[in-house]
Scaffold this active site. Structure first.
Site, PDB file in Angstrom:
ATOM      1  N   GLU A 204     -22.345 -35.622 -39.433  1.00 57.44           N
ATOM      2  CA  GLU A 204     -23.035 -35.225 -38.204  1.00 57.44           C
ATOM      3  C   GLU A 204     -22.358 -35.904 -37.027  1.00 57.44           C
ATOM      4  O   GLU A 204     -21.697 -36.928 -37.203  1.00 57.44           O
ATOM      5  CB  GLU A 204     -24.511 -35.648 -38.265  1.00 57.44           C
ATOM      6  CG  GLU A 204     -24.686 -37.150 -38.347  1.00 57.44           C
ATOM      7  CD  GLU A 204     -26.103 -37.549 -38.743  1.00 57.44           C
ATOM      8  OE1 GLU A 204     -26.947 -37.517 -37.868  1.00 57.44           O
ATOM      9  OE2 GLU A 204     -26.323 -37.894 -39.919  1.00 57.44           O
TER      10      GLU A 204
ATOM     11  N   LYS B 105     -21.864 -38.312 -33.984  1.00 57.01           N
ATOM     12  CA  LYS B 105     -22.447 -39.606 -33.626  1.00 57.01           C
ATOM     13  C   LYS B 105     -22.768 -39.540 -32.138  1.00 57.01           C
ATOM     14  O   LYS B 105     -21.879 -39.426 -31.297  1.00 57.01           O
ATOM     15  CB  LYS B 105     -21.428 -40.715 -33.900  1.00 57.01           C
ATOM     16  CG  LYS B 105     -21.948 -42.101 -33.692  1.00 57.01           C
ATOM     17  CD  LYS B 105     -20.911 -43.106 -34.197  1.00 57.01           C
ATOM     18  CE  LYS B 105     -21.389 -44.529 -33.976  1.00 57.01           C
ATOM     19  NZ  LYS B 105     -21.526 -44.851 -32.544  1.00 57.01           N
TER      20      LYS B 105
ATOM     21  N   ASP C  47     -23.936 -40.704 -28.537  1.00 49.36           N
ATOM     22  CA  ASP C  47     -23.809 -41.931 -27.762  1.00 49.36           C
ATOM     23  C   ASP C  47     -25.127 -42.196 -27.039  1.00 49.36           C
ATOM     24  O   ASP C  47     -25.305 -41.821 -25.896  1.00 49.36           O
ATOM     25  CB  ASP C  47     -22.664 -41.752 -26.758  1.00 49.36           C
ATOM     26  CG  ASP C  47     -22.092 -43.085 -26.337  1.00 49.36           C
ATOM     27  OD1 ASP C  47     -22.344 -44.081 -27.034  1.00 49.36           O
ATOM     28  OD2 ASP C  47     -21.401 -43.131 -25.308  1.00 49.36           O
TER      29      ASP C  47
ATOM     30  N   TYR D   3     -32.062 -38.407 -37.309  1.00 51.86           N
ATOM     31  CA  TYR D   3     -31.022 -38.289 -38.340  1.00 51.86           C
ATOM     32  C   TYR D   3     -31.369 -38.950 -39.663  1.00 51.86           C
ATOM     33  O   TYR D   3     -30.562 -38.941 -40.587  1.00 51.86           O
ATOM     34  CB  TYR D   3     -29.693 -38.838 -37.825  1.00 51.86           C
ATOM     35  CG  TYR D   3     -29.772 -40.253 -37.282  1.00 51.86           C
ATOM     36  CD1 TYR D   3     -30.031 -41.332 -38.119  1.00 51.86           C
ATOM     37  CD2 TYR D   3     -29.574 -40.504 -35.922  1.00 51.86           C
ATOM     38  CE1 TYR D   3     -30.098 -42.623 -37.630  1.00 51.86           C
ATOM     39  CE2 TYR D   3     -29.637 -41.786 -35.411  1.00 51.86           C
ATOM     40  CZ  TYR D   3     -29.895 -42.852 -36.270  1.00 51.86           C
ATOM     41  OH  TYR D   3     -29.975 -44.116 -35.786  1.00 51.86           O
TER      42      TYR D   3
ATOM     43  N   LYS E   5     -14.754 -42.796 -35.695  1.00 54.52           N
ATOM     44  CA  LYS E   5     -14.742 -42.650 -34.245  1.00 54.52           C
ATOM     45  C   LYS E   5     -13.719 -41.619 -33.768  1.00 54.52           C
ATOM     46  O   LYS E   5     -12.700 -41.405 -34.404  1.00 54.52           O
ATOM     47  CB  LYS E   5     -14.408 -44.006 -33.598  1.00 54.52           C
ATOM     48  CG  LYS E   5     -15.460 -45.083 -33.796  1.00 54.52           C
ATOM     49  CD  LYS E   5     -16.687 -44.776 -32.972  1.00 54.52           C
ATOM     50  CE  LYS E   5     -17.520 -46.000 -32.696  1.00 54.52           C
ATOM     51  NZ  LYS E   5     -17.099 -46.872 -31.626  1.00 54.52           N
TER      52      LYS E   5
ATOM     53  N   CYS F   7      -5.316 -38.909   9.374  1.00 48.89           N
ATOM     54  CA  CYS F   7      -4.838 -38.140   8.221  1.00 48.89           C
ATOM     55  C   CYS F   7      -3.475 -38.639   7.740  1.00 48.89           C
ATOM     56  O   CYS F   7      -2.566 -38.803   8.543  1.00 48.89           O
ATOM     57  CB  CYS F   7      -4.746 -36.669   8.606  1.00 48.89           C
ATOM     58  SG  CYS F   7      -3.960 -35.672   7.339  1.00 48.89           S
TER      59      CYS F   7
ATOM     60  N   CYS G 275      -0.862 -35.510   8.593  1.00 49.71           N
ATOM     61  CA  CYS G 275      -0.548 -35.062   9.950  1.00 49.71           C
ATOM     62  C   CYS G 275      -1.018 -36.033  11.034  1.00 49.71           C
ATOM     63  O   CYS G 275      -0.809 -35.789  12.211  1.00 49.71           O
ATOM     64  CB  CYS G 275      -1.166 -33.687  10.197  1.00 49.71           C
ATOM     65  SG  CYS G 275      -2.952 -33.766  10.396  1.00 49.71           S
TER      66      CYS G 275
ATOM     67  N   CYS H  35      -9.769 -33.977   7.432  1.00 51.36           N
ATOM     68  CA  CYS H  35      -8.767 -33.813   8.480  1.00 51.36           C
ATOM     69  C   CYS H  35      -9.131 -32.535   9.225  1.00 51.36           C
ATOM     70  O   CYS H  35      -9.275 -31.481   8.615  1.00 51.36           O
ATOM     71  CB  CYS H  35      -7.374 -33.699   7.872  1.00 51.36           C
ATOM     72  SG  CYS H  35      -6.158 -33.183   9.087  1.00 51.36           S
TER      73      CYS H  35
ATOM     74  N   CYS I 166      -2.989 -28.585   8.174  1.00 49.47           N
ATOM     75  CA  CYS I 166      -2.411 -29.799   7.613  1.00 49.47           C
ATOM     76  C   CYS I 166      -1.889 -29.629   6.189  1.00 49.47           C
ATOM     77  O   CYS I 166      -0.720 -29.868   5.902  1.00 49.47           O
ATOM     78  CB  CYS I 166      -3.472 -30.879   7.683  1.00 49.47           C
ATOM     79  SG  CYS I 166      -3.072 -32.361   6.837  1.00 49.47           S
TER      80      CYS I 166
HETATM   81 ZN   LIG Z   1      -4.002 -33.704   8.370  1.00 45.13          ZN
END
Ligand SMILES: [Zn+2]
Length: 680
Positions: A122, A124, A126, A239, A327, A421, A424, A439, A444
């Site tokens: 089955e 596992k 978490d 389980y 695992k 930015c 640019c 921006c 750009c």
């Molecule tokens: Zn820009």
């Protein structure tokens, strides 16, 4: 006779150190719900300690972390002893360890190696392991695993979970009668969607997000106020059973069949397999689909099916011999945050991207991870130089879960979010209702893509295979923030682009390496200076001879050259005065770009030959085709006449094709033409 042997002092020291570390991480994990290392790293510490203790059993002490299962319950919750211990399972990381587990069982039971043993398998989950005690069918106590022998009482919190029956009912005619007492075991978990929702809310409130769904589930369950638990959509997969009075199960598979008929939720992927080989196959199948499941799984659980064998096999100090957790590849690891770069998206959104010390996670090397936005960095207090927990799931961009503040040295630096930015230099803006800086320059993103395409174009650096889509993907992935970055990309980087397998990635990498051998005029043209086209680049290269001299040229130097006017001169001087441009040029040159004295002259193999083109070529434009012919010494004519040597015919050719046939002139298909010009 066993002789007393000397134990090296390094071993004694190491064992001591490992125990201290493991105890510390146990505390972080079980008591604080706030681990500072990944599970894989914790497992590695535990394995190392176990191995040393196997080698030197005389070092084992009753208080060694290998001798217990979990950790003592935190204050504030009532203790509940488990009628039968809730042991944790041994882990296997690879196939060999699973085969060894099967062999060990057979040896223990005195079976031959090829006698198969049936197992149940089955996923596992978490989550948080719990035990639910039902007396005369009524839920009386719910508890956590705790240290395996004594857990914490969480009855009221568990009662808020709708998939846990408060009373057992028979949902099938042939289900066994409800026993006088039964302890049902399962894993309480949060699905991925709910986990993300809780974390988003926490980030908004300025709280630290949970590291993983398991911690979130544990945190939700261990609320002293059950109404908080009720708000979290916790769920359960059952389980197994612990103590049962009034009924006797014979196989684990029977348990898994009966539980749903009593009203308990069992994972839909449980399976009965006929031998260990099938269990291993099941593992591989589940690993493939793990990312598509709505909840986190970190492996599979393999259990001997026959319950009578469980008794025969018994338990070791810490874990049963009849079960194993196999695992999956871990999805989290820790590494160091080296630098943060700011990536500009298509919509102008600025995303901080962490540049990490490369680390293997789930078989993939991770070097970059998203930091989402400025608030995320601030709320978690992530700093450059920090050790960080990194998580990757499926195809999603890896993300930084949290910094590990305990590992700080004081050298870490706060992350300065840019005000302008990175592409640019426009001033960034943020809407009050958004967490994202943008921006405002709508051009750009497109301009960076254009710069890349220009640099890569045939008459510039001539990088084959770098077209529009690739340039966009490079910017989207944040792999290229300015054109210099192109020359530092590795094959692995290109493999991150959509549609790039190894071969295609390697071809592009090699095309870029090849482009580094260029000429000065081509390089000047490639820089994309306003008003500097191919001819101007040629002129500048002839006059200044070196890039350095051109970069230092004054307005007067430039205006002295006939053919260069005020506009052009100004554009050139300003371009090279820009520090950002200087940096980019320096980085390109440092990547090994060199200028050949002159472009290697191609032999004039088409000298004296005249070509006519008709129809559309698939591999190149008409102008391009003409240029190739001229470069190789040939001539191109617009009309078909007796003096023409070849008529190149593309798709949907015009009347020139008919004419060529009439005059008996040699007709070339596109492939034939390509063969001819590419033979040099
Ligand atoms: Zn820009």
């Amino acid at each position: 006779m066993q002789e007393k042997r000397e134990i090296p002092s390094e071993v004694i020291e190491r064992v001591k150190k490992l125990r201290e570390e493991i105890e510390y991480h146990n505390y972080r994990y079980y008591v604080l719900d706030s681990p500072v290392i990944s599970d894989a790293e914790y497992d590695a510490l535990m394995r190392e300690l176990k191995e040393l203790e196997n080698q030197y059993p005389e070092l084992i002490t009753p208080d060694s972390p290998t001798q217990r299962v979990g950790f003592k319950p935190a204050e504030g919750f009532k203790e509940v002893p488990h009628a039968e211990p809730m042991l944790s399972l041994d882990d296997a990381m690879n196939e060999n360890e699973v085969i060894e587990f099967d062999k060990r069982i057979k040896r223990f039971l005195g079976l031959s190696e090829n006698e198969p043993i049936e197992y149940t398998v089955e996923p596992k989950i978490d989550g948080v392991a719990v035990e639910l005690t039902y007396e005369n069918g009524v839920l009386t106590v719910a508890s956590t695993r705790g240290d395996g022998y004594v857990g914490e009482e969480i009855t009221n919190n568990v009662k808020t979970i709708k998939t846990i029956p408060l009373k057992i009912r028979k949902f099938a005619e042939d289900a066994p009668e409800i026993p006088i007492r039964v302890d049902i075991r399962g894993e309480i978990y949060l699905n991925k969607e709910e986990f993300e929702k809780i974390n988003r809310e926490r980030i908004l409130k300025g709280e630290i997000p949970f590291a993983n769904p398991r911690n979130a589930a544990a945190g939700s369950l261990r609320q002293l106020d059950p109404s908080i638990t009720a708000q979290r959509k916790l769920d359960i997969f059952c389980y197994g059973v612990g103590k049962v009075e009034g009924y006797r199960f014979t196989t684990q598979w029977e348990v898994l069949q009966v539980l749903p008929n009593w009203g308990f939720k069992v994972n839909p992927y449980v399976k009965l397999v006929k031998d260990i080989k099938e269990a291993i196959e099941y593992h591989h199948e589940m690993e493939k689909i793990r990312d598509t499941l709505p909840y986190e799984t970190d492996g599979i659980v393999i259990k001997v099916n026959e319950l009578s064998l469980w008794e025969k096999l018994g338990t070791k100090a810490r874990s049963p011999r009849y079960a194993l957790a196999y695992k999956f590849q871990p999805t989290q690891s820790t590494t160091q945050l080296l630098e943060v770069v700011f990536q500009v998206g298509r919509t102008g959104a600025i995303t901080p991207v962490a540049i990490l010390k490369p680390v293997q996670i789930g078989g993939v090397v991770v070097e970059r991870a998203t930091l989402h936005n400025e608030d995320y960095i601030k709320n978690l207090d992530i700093r450059v130089g920090d050790w960080v927990l990194v998580q990757r799931a499926g195809d999603v961009i890896p993300q930084i879960v949290m910094p590990i503040k305990e590992r700080r040295t004081g050298e870490e630096k706060e992350i300065a979010f840019p005000t302008h930015c990175p592409i640019c230099e426009s001033k960034l803006v943020k809407k009050p209702e958004e967490a994202v800086w943008r921006c405002p320059n709508s051009n750009c993103y497109a301009s960076l893509v254009r710069k890349i395409l220009h640099l890569a174009s045939r008459n510039a650096m001539n990088i084959e295979g770098l077209g529009d889509k690739v340039a966009q993907a490079l910017v989207d992935k944040g792999l290229v923030q300015n054109v210099a970055d192109l020359f530092y990309l590795k094959t692995e980087d290109f493999m991150k682009l959509p549609g790039f397998a190894y071969k295609k990635a390697k071809n592009l990498y090699e095309a870029i390496q090849k482009s580094k051998k260029t000429t000065l005029p081509k390089f000047i043209y490639a820089l994309g200076i306003r008003h500097v086209g191919e001819a101007m680049a040629q002129l500048l290269a002839e006059r200044f001879k070196t890039l350095e001299r051109l970069m230092n040229a004054s307005m007067a130097d430039l205006l002295n050259i006939s053919g260069i006017g005020y506009e052009v001169a100004k554009s050139i001087v300003e371009f090279f005065k820009n520090e950002e441009h200087q940096k980019i040029i320096k980085r390109i040159l440092e990547a090994g770009v060199t200028f050949l004295e002159k472009e290697e002259k191609k032999p004039k193999i088409l000298e004296g030959l005249t070509f006519v083109f008709t129809g559309t070529l698939k591999s190149m434009g008409r102008e391009d085709a003409k240029k190739r012919v001229l470069d190789l010494g040939g001539r191109v004519s617009d009309s078909v006449s007796k003096g023409v040597n070849y008529v190149v015919v593309g798709e949907a050719p015009g009347s020139k094709y008919q004419k060529a046939l009439q005059l008996g002139i040699k007709v070339l298909k596109e492939e034939e033409f390509l063969k001819m010009i590419e033979s040099v």
